[in-house]
Scaffold this active site. Structure first.
Site, PDB file in Angstrom:
ATOM      1  N   HIS A 129       1.489  -9.299  15.026  1.00 33.14           N
ATOM      2  CA  HIS A 129       0.746  -8.673  13.939  1.00 33.14           C
ATOM      3  C   HIS A 129       1.447  -7.492  13.292  1.00 33.14           C
ATOM      4  O   HIS A 129       1.463  -7.374  12.079  1.00 33.14           O
ATOM      5  CB  HIS A 129      -0.606  -8.230  14.505  1.00 33.14           C
ATOM      6  CG  HIS A 129      -1.570  -7.699  13.496  1.00 33.14           C
ATOM      7  ND1 HIS A 129      -1.937  -8.429  12.388  1.00 33.14           N
ATOM      8  CD2 HIS A 129      -2.241  -6.524  13.419  1.00 33.14           C
ATOM      9  CE1 HIS A 129      -2.801  -7.709  11.675  1.00 33.14           C
ATOM     10  NE2 HIS A 129      -2.988  -6.549  12.262  1.00 33.14           N
ATOM     11  N   ARG A 151      -5.874  -3.036  21.287  1.00 33.41           N
ATOM     12  CA  ARG A 151      -5.422  -4.420  21.073  1.00 33.41           C
ATOM     13  C   ARG A 151      -4.484  -4.922  22.163  1.00 33.41           C
ATOM     14  O   ARG A 151      -4.540  -6.085  22.551  1.00 33.41           O
ATOM     15  CB  ARG A 151      -4.743  -4.516  19.707  1.00 33.41           C
ATOM     16  CG  ARG A 151      -5.742  -4.411  18.597  1.00 33.41           C
ATOM     17  CD  ARG A 151      -5.091  -4.416  17.235  1.00 33.41           C
ATOM     18  NE  ARG A 151      -6.117  -4.357  16.199  1.00 33.41           N
ATOM     19  CZ  ARG A 151      -5.862  -4.206  14.903  1.00 33.41           C
ATOM     20  NH1 ARG A 151      -4.612  -4.077  14.490  1.00 33.41           N
ATOM     21  NH2 ARG A 151      -6.847  -4.173  14.034  1.00 33.41           N
ATOM     22  N   GLU A 204     -10.672  -7.459  13.829  1.00 34.86           N
ATOM     23  CA  GLU A 204     -11.323  -6.776  14.934  1.00 34.86           C
ATOM     24  C   GLU A 204     -12.722  -6.314  14.518  1.00 34.86           C
ATOM     25  O   GLU A 204     -13.597  -6.104  15.359  1.00 34.86           O
ATOM     26  CB  GLU A 204     -10.463  -5.555  15.277  1.00 34.86           C
ATOM     27  CG  GLU A 204     -10.728  -4.879  16.561  1.00 34.86           C
ATOM     28  CD  GLU A 204      -9.581  -3.912  16.852  1.00 34.86           C
ATOM     29  OE1 GLU A 204      -8.476  -4.387  17.156  1.00 34.86           O
ATOM     30  OE2 GLU A 204      -9.796  -2.699  16.763  1.00 34.86           O
ATOM     31  N   HIS A 229      -2.116  -9.014  17.872  1.00 41.21           N
ATOM     32  CA  HIS A 229      -3.545  -8.865  17.582  1.00 41.21           C
ATOM     33  C   HIS A 229      -4.305  -9.916  18.390  1.00 41.21           C
ATOM     34  O   HIS A 229      -3.911 -11.077  18.400  1.00 41.21           O
ATOM     35  CB  HIS A 229      -3.782  -9.065  16.082  1.00 41.21           C
ATOM     36  CG  HIS A 229      -5.151  -8.658  15.633  1.00 41.21           C
ATOM     37  ND1 HIS A 229      -6.287  -9.340  15.998  1.00 41.21           N
ATOM     38  CD2 HIS A 229      -5.563  -7.625  14.858  1.00 41.21           C
ATOM     39  CE1 HIS A 229      -7.338  -8.744  15.451  1.00 41.21           C
ATOM     40  NE2 HIS A 229      -6.927  -7.706  14.758  1.00 41.21           N
ATOM     41  N   GLY A 286       0.806  -1.216   0.000  1.00 42.40           N
ATOM     42  CA  GLY A 286       0.000   0.000   0.000  1.00 42.40           C
ATOM     43  C   GLY A 286       0.837   1.263   0.000  1.00 42.40           C
ATOM     44  O   GLY A 286       0.623   2.165  -0.818  1.00 42.40           O
ATOM     45  N   SER A 321      -3.408   1.516  10.302  1.00 40.63           N
ATOM     46  CA  SER A 321      -2.278   1.160   9.434  1.00 40.63           C
ATOM     47  C   SER A 321      -2.634   1.356   7.967  1.00 40.63           C
ATOM     48  O   SER A 321      -1.827   1.887   7.192  1.00 40.63           O
ATOM     49  CB  SER A 321      -1.802  -0.266   9.685  1.00 40.63           C
ATOM     50  OG  SER A 321      -2.801  -1.188   9.339  1.00 40.63           O
ATOM     51  N   ARG A 336      -0.573   0.449  18.058  1.00 37.11           N
ATOM     52  CA  ARG A 336      -1.351   1.010  16.960  1.00 37.11           C
ATOM     53  C   ARG A 336      -2.827   0.682  17.124  1.00 37.11           C
ATOM     54  O   ARG A 336      -3.179  -0.433  17.503  1.00 37.11           O
ATOM     55  CB  ARG A 336      -0.849   0.429  15.633  1.00 37.11           C
ATOM     56  CG  ARG A 336      -1.685   0.818  14.455  1.00 37.11           C
ATOM     57  CD  ARG A 336      -1.106   0.358  13.149  1.00 37.11           C
ATOM     58  NE  ARG A 336      -1.167  -1.074  12.910  1.00 37.11           N
ATOM     59  CZ  ARG A 336      -2.279  -1.751  12.637  1.00 37.11           C
ATOM     60  NH1 ARG A 336      -3.447  -1.143  12.600  1.00 37.11           N
ATOM     61  NH2 ARG A 336      -2.232  -3.054  12.419  1.00 37.11           N
ATOM     62  N   GLN A 339       2.899  -5.257  18.015  1.00 37.23           N
ATOM     63  CA  GLN A 339       1.498  -5.487  18.364  1.00 37.23           C
ATOM     64  C   GLN A 339       1.110  -6.948  18.222  1.00 37.23           C
ATOM     65  O   GLN A 339       1.409  -7.569  17.197  1.00 37.23           O
ATOM     66  CB  GLN A 339       0.605  -4.654  17.450  1.00 37.23           C
ATOM     67  CG  GLN A 339      -0.873  -4.901  17.701  1.00 37.23           C
ATOM     68  CD  GLN A 339      -1.727  -3.811  17.100  1.00 37.23           C
ATOM     69  OE1 GLN A 339      -2.090  -3.862  15.933  1.00 37.23           O
ATOM     70  NE2 GLN A 339      -2.023  -2.791  17.888  1.00 37.23           N
ATOM     71  N   LEU A 341      -5.189 -14.001  10.776  1.00 39.21           N
ATOM     72  CA  LEU A 341      -5.946 -12.878  11.332  1.00 39.21           C
ATOM     73  C   LEU A 341      -7.451 -13.061  11.172  1.00 39.21           C
ATOM     74  O   LEU A 341      -7.934 -13.397  10.101  1.00 39.21           O
ATOM     75  CB  LEU A 341      -5.511 -11.605  10.590  1.00 39.21           C
ATOM     76  CG  LEU A 341      -6.196 -10.306  11.008  1.00 39.21           C
ATOM     77  CD1 LEU A 341      -5.815  -9.938  12.427  1.00 39.21           C
ATOM     78  CD2 LEU A 341      -5.808  -9.192  10.050  1.00 39.21           C
ATOM     79  N   PHE A 392     -14.552   0.148  15.648  1.00 37.48           N
ATOM     80  CA  PHE A 392     -13.290  -0.566  15.735  1.00 37.48           C
ATOM     81  C   PHE A 392     -12.636  -0.265  17.072  1.00 37.48           C
ATOM     82  O   PHE A 392     -12.936   0.743  17.703  1.00 37.48           O
ATOM     83  CB  PHE A 392     -12.369  -0.137  14.595  1.00 37.48           C
ATOM     84  CG  PHE A 392     -11.887  -1.293  13.768  1.00 37.48           C
ATOM     85  CD1 PHE A 392     -12.704  -1.837  12.796  1.00 37.48           C
ATOM     86  CD2 PHE A 392     -10.630  -1.836  13.964  1.00 37.48           C
ATOM     87  CE1 PHE A 392     -12.273  -2.909  12.036  1.00 37.48           C
ATOM     88  CE2 PHE A 392     -10.198  -2.905  13.202  1.00 37.48           C
ATOM     89  CZ  PHE A 392     -11.014  -3.448  12.233  1.00 37.48           C
ATOM     90  N   GLY A 436       4.049   1.737  -0.770  1.00 45.37           N
ATOM     91  CA  GLY A 436       4.899   1.867  -1.952  1.00 45.37           C
ATOM     92  C   GLY A 436       4.102   2.268  -3.178  1.00 45.37           C
ATOM     93  O   GLY A 436       4.519   3.145  -3.950  1.00 45.37           O
TER      94      GLY A 436
END
Lengths: 584, 255
Positions: free
Chosen positions: A353, A286, A255, A242, A15, A399, A394, A240, A252, A116, A17
């Site tokens: 995570h 988290r 959340e 998760h 994302g 992110s 985070r 982190q 994953l 969230f 880049g």
């Protein structure tokens, strides 16, 4: 060896880049070097959404979002950067919509939003619907949309090119970026890319853990390339975990499942998060939820024969809601566990995570070589970087936001720099370090095997520097990593060829992981407090007097050529929020 | 929770705790032009829990038995699209195929996907595949000034192309298509799926252009409706239906 010349070189095509490439390609001659085909990047595995205070479904504003980000990061966030993140979030989402991203929609046709973890109304009063989403495949949609727009803009990709070295040159007493050295997987050929600007956007380091949501390819390549050349890494002890990874596998489960009303339960069926976070409950941040899960497990209330996990319960949600909002994660439960989430709870455990730390940058994405000095021509964005908008922990959905806001900023800044400056002359034999590394590994007859060392590293990291840490566990990790780094010198590969030598690639990746694991453990050992994702049982409280500061880790090499980690610290930028006790 | 007894989850957990490893034979088509121009089948015996993935089996081979075995993979849970391969004669993602679901009593055959040039072992040249994708203008095209806020789209209009947004460009569909095997010039199902994703997006204004591209001799009319693509898609996209919808749009010019 081939030499290429570009205004701007971007390392990584996830994302951050690709968001950078869309900007820099319009403004400068740009090459994107990526070890994976762009659409394979792990941005595509992100699920739940991207935060922005659009206020499409209820009252919200960027200041509340800023506050939540600062509080979520346990006051280690640089508040000027967090303010930029939250303010520019709104345009970042609208940009993506205009690029074609198929967001879920409200009945009015605007972008729909959902709850969230850690995102709240008016400074913690109640959960707020801030996450813009496309079912539970928001990352997939972002990755596809950005790739589509790269195709539209004619972005030049070098696919399966693996960047192994960052070239830094001293010019007029200033350390500048001269370019990068890359290994072409298909042929084994070494390429030097001379560039006025380089942007690292190569992602995280999660593969030094065993139970992780990260892809096999997330091995900290960008961090390692910069660190080995003497650039610092910031806040690497903050990782982190998760809360909801699939039991044992770590895959994953968003959340967003709890945002849609999912509940965590222990073996007695108790909704245990009510005890730990009375207001936000299952939607606490988290770090808080992951610690709560392990507290339940440690106190004997875990599920299953070994009591080593808890349940994510979605059975009270209507099947239509699961199908519409959480189709992918419910399919994961069916595919990998053979469980039907309509009727059965899903066994979960925290999973490694996200790296909050990384290559330090300012808000324009410029890389720092100490607390204040930038490296001209060098940029970083996304998980590889540390701005720091995530601080010690985070928030979910920040992110996907980070990569878009700071990917765009660094793409614009890098292209502008390339316009205003000339090429820096390449050092003599620019590829020598990479040639030596590749040849040494290819020709080694040592008896150590990559897979053995990697597994030992991962098991050590899981056991010693995961959700709960103590001086003793971290010291165990430091010693074990030192042993593994020593043994790594005797690692050899079976594949001696040049063509698609993934055996060699994995050996190089392991070297990166070992170096970064050392930085992480040494940084964690020195931080004698608990903050966000870094929880020390021997120092259970946050210590703002001594530790409200960023860790800056440098590689030091002594006269005998032995390297070690040297730690320094950098002040946190505080603008409007003084640290407060953190409750959810 | 729905009921106090958690039968299915309980059973799964008990089975997982028992951890019954079995011996499985992987029969892999090897090819490395640095060594030989011929491909050969090679057998490997692997101890594996049948609830593990085919990808786990390949990793056990690469990590413990033969480091030269070469394949692409990344996310390992069916999202990145790296590890499409032919497993027991059918295109699947190695990370989404569990051992127990493909009869581990017999050797499991693994080979590269068909119709694209094999570079080494299970790795093929993806470039023609991505070129076909790029040729269908896989990006939103709009005219006029951009609105200040988001473009509006009803939930129904959004739903219209939802299925084809799921594509991960793994090439399982395209490399399962007999027309594509015989003629690499055919755009192939994946490119058509990605054209469909924009043709039926109410915000897009280049549907006519994309339809003309697909009206080409190597376009959508080459499809013989064998449904291989739909069977192969690891994301459950109704690929053949999407192709039919594009054909219909070409006739009716309504979309």
């Amino acid at each position: 060896m081939k030499i290429h010349k570009y205004d701007t070189v971007i390392v990584g095509a996830g994302g951050a880049g690709m968001r950078a490439a869309i900007e820099s390609t319009k403004r400068s001659r740009t090459a994107v070097l990526t070890k994976l085909y762009p659409t394979r990047s792990h941005t595509g595995a992100a699920q739940g959404g991207m935060a922005a205070a659009l206020a499409n479904v209820e009252e919200d504003n960027w200041e509340w979002h800023t506050f939540d980000t600062v509080k979520g990061g346990d006051y280690l966030v640089d508040q000027d950067a967090a303010e930029i993140l939250a303010k520019e979030a709104i345009d970042a989402v609208l940009d993506l919509e205009k690029m074609g991203l198929p967001f879920n929609r409200t009945p009015d046709g605007t972008i729909d939003q959902r709850r969230f973890g850690g995102h709240s109304r008016n400074h913690g009063e109640a959960p707020v619907r801030r996450s813009c989403y496309a079912a539970d495949r928001t990352g997939h949609m972002i990755l596809q949309t950005l790739y589509q727009n790269c195709v539209k803009e004619g972005v030049e990709f070098f696919n399966e090119f693996y960047v192994l070295d960052q070239l830094l040159v001293e010019e007029d007493g200033v350390t500048k970026s001269a370019g990068v050295v890359a290994y072409e997987l298909a042929t084994g050929e070494i390429h030097v890319f001379q560039a006025k600007s380089v942007i690292y956007a190569s992602g995280g380091t999660g593969k030094f853990f065993k139970v992780t949501s990260n892809a096999h390819t997330l091995t900290g390549d960008g961090q390692a390339a910069c660190y080995r050349r003497g650039l610092p890494l910031e806040d690497m002890e903050f990782f982190q975990f998760h809360p909801t990874g699939i039991w044992r596998m770590g895959i994953l489960l968003t959340e967003g499942a709890r945002g849609e009303g999912g509940i965590l339960r222990n073996k007695d069926g108790e909704r245990f998060m009510e005890k730990y976070a009375p207001v936000m409950k299952d939607l606490a941040s988290r770090d808080v939820v992951s610690r709560s899960i392990y507290t339940e497990i440690r106190e004997g209330r875990g599920c299953g024969p070994a009591g080593d996990h808890v349940y994510l319960d979605l059975t009270h949600l209507p099947p239509e809601q699961l199908d519409a909002k959480l189709p992918d994660i419910t399919e994961f439960a069916r595919t990998y566990l053979g469980i039907e989430p309509y009727t059965d709870p899903i066994p979960i455990q925290p999973t490694a995570h996200y790296a909050m730390g990384g290559i330090p940058t300012n808000v324009e994405g410029e890389v720092l070589r100490d607390n204040t000095t930038v490296v001209p021509g060098l940029y970083a964005a996304g998980e590889v970087a540390c701005v720091s908008v995530h601080g010690a922990n985070r928030l979910g959905t920040n992110s996907l936001l980070d990569i878009n806001v700071f990917g765009k900023r660094s793409g614009i800044a890098a292209a502008a720099y390339a316009h205003a400056h000339d090429f820096v002359e390449l050092p003599e034999n620019p590829a020598q370090q990479v040639i030596d590394l590749v040849e040494q590994l290819r020709n080694s007859t040592g008896r150590e095997r990559v897979a053995d060392l990697r597994l030992e590293l991962q098991e050590t990291m899981d056991a010693c520097v995961m959700v709960f840490r103590t001086e003793q566990t971290i010291k165990t990790a430091v010693d074990k990593i030192a042993e593994l780094r020593e043994r790594y010198r005797n690692v050899s590969v079976q594949d001696k060829g040049k063509r698609f030598n993934t055996d060699l690639l994995e050996a190089i990746e392991l070297g990166n992981l070992l170096d970064l694991a050392e930085v992480m453990a040494v940084s964690a050992l020195a931080r004698k407090e608990s903050r966000g994702g870094h929880y020390r049982e021997d120092y259970p409280n946050r210590d703002d007097v001594n530790f409200m500061r960023h860790t800056m880790a440098y590689r030091e090499v002594d006269a005998d050529g032995r390297d070690s980690v040297r730690l320094d610290y950098k002040p946190v930028v505080v603008t409007r929020y003084q640290p407060m006790e953190r409750k959810y | 929770m729905a009921t106090p007894t958690l039968s299915k989850t309980d059973q799964m957990e008990a089975a997982a705790a028992a951890s019954p490893f079995i011996t499985v034979t992987f029969r892999i088509r090897r090819f490395n032009p640095e060594i030989s121009e011929e491909s050969t089948w090679q057998d490997f015996q692997v101890e594996i829990d049948p609830k593990e993935r085919v990808l786990d089996g390949l990793h056990k081979i690469k990590w413990d038995l033969d480091g030269t075995l070469t394949f692409r993979r990344s996310c390992a849970h069916g999202i990145c699209g790296s590890d499409a391969m032919r497993i027991n004669g059918k295109n699947r993602l190695a990370c989404k195929t569990l051992i127990k679901d493909i009869n581990p009593e017999k050797p499991i055959t693994v080979e590269a996907i068909k119709g694209l040039t094999v570079m080494k072992d299970l790795i093929v040249d993806m470039e023609p595949f991505f070129q076909a994708y790029r040729d269908v203008m896989p990006f939103l095209v709009t005219k006029g000034n951009e609105p200040t806020r988001e473009r509006l789209q009803s939930a129904e209009d959004r739903e219209r192309f939802d299925d084809t947004t799921k594509c991960i460009l793994c090439a399982a569909c395209t490399s399962s298509c007999p027309v594509f095997w015989n003629d690499g010039q055919y755009f192939g199902p994946a490119a058509i799926v990605n054209a469909h994703r924009f043709i039926f997006d109410s915000r897009d204004e280049a549907g006519e252009q994309r339809l003309e591209i697909l009206n080409d001799k190597d376009g959508v009319w080459r499809c013989r409706t064998t449904f291989n693509c739909t069977d192969a898609c690891p994301r459950g996209i109704e690929v053949t239906k999407a192709i039919q919808e594009v054909k219909r749009a070409l006739i009716t010019r309504r979309f």
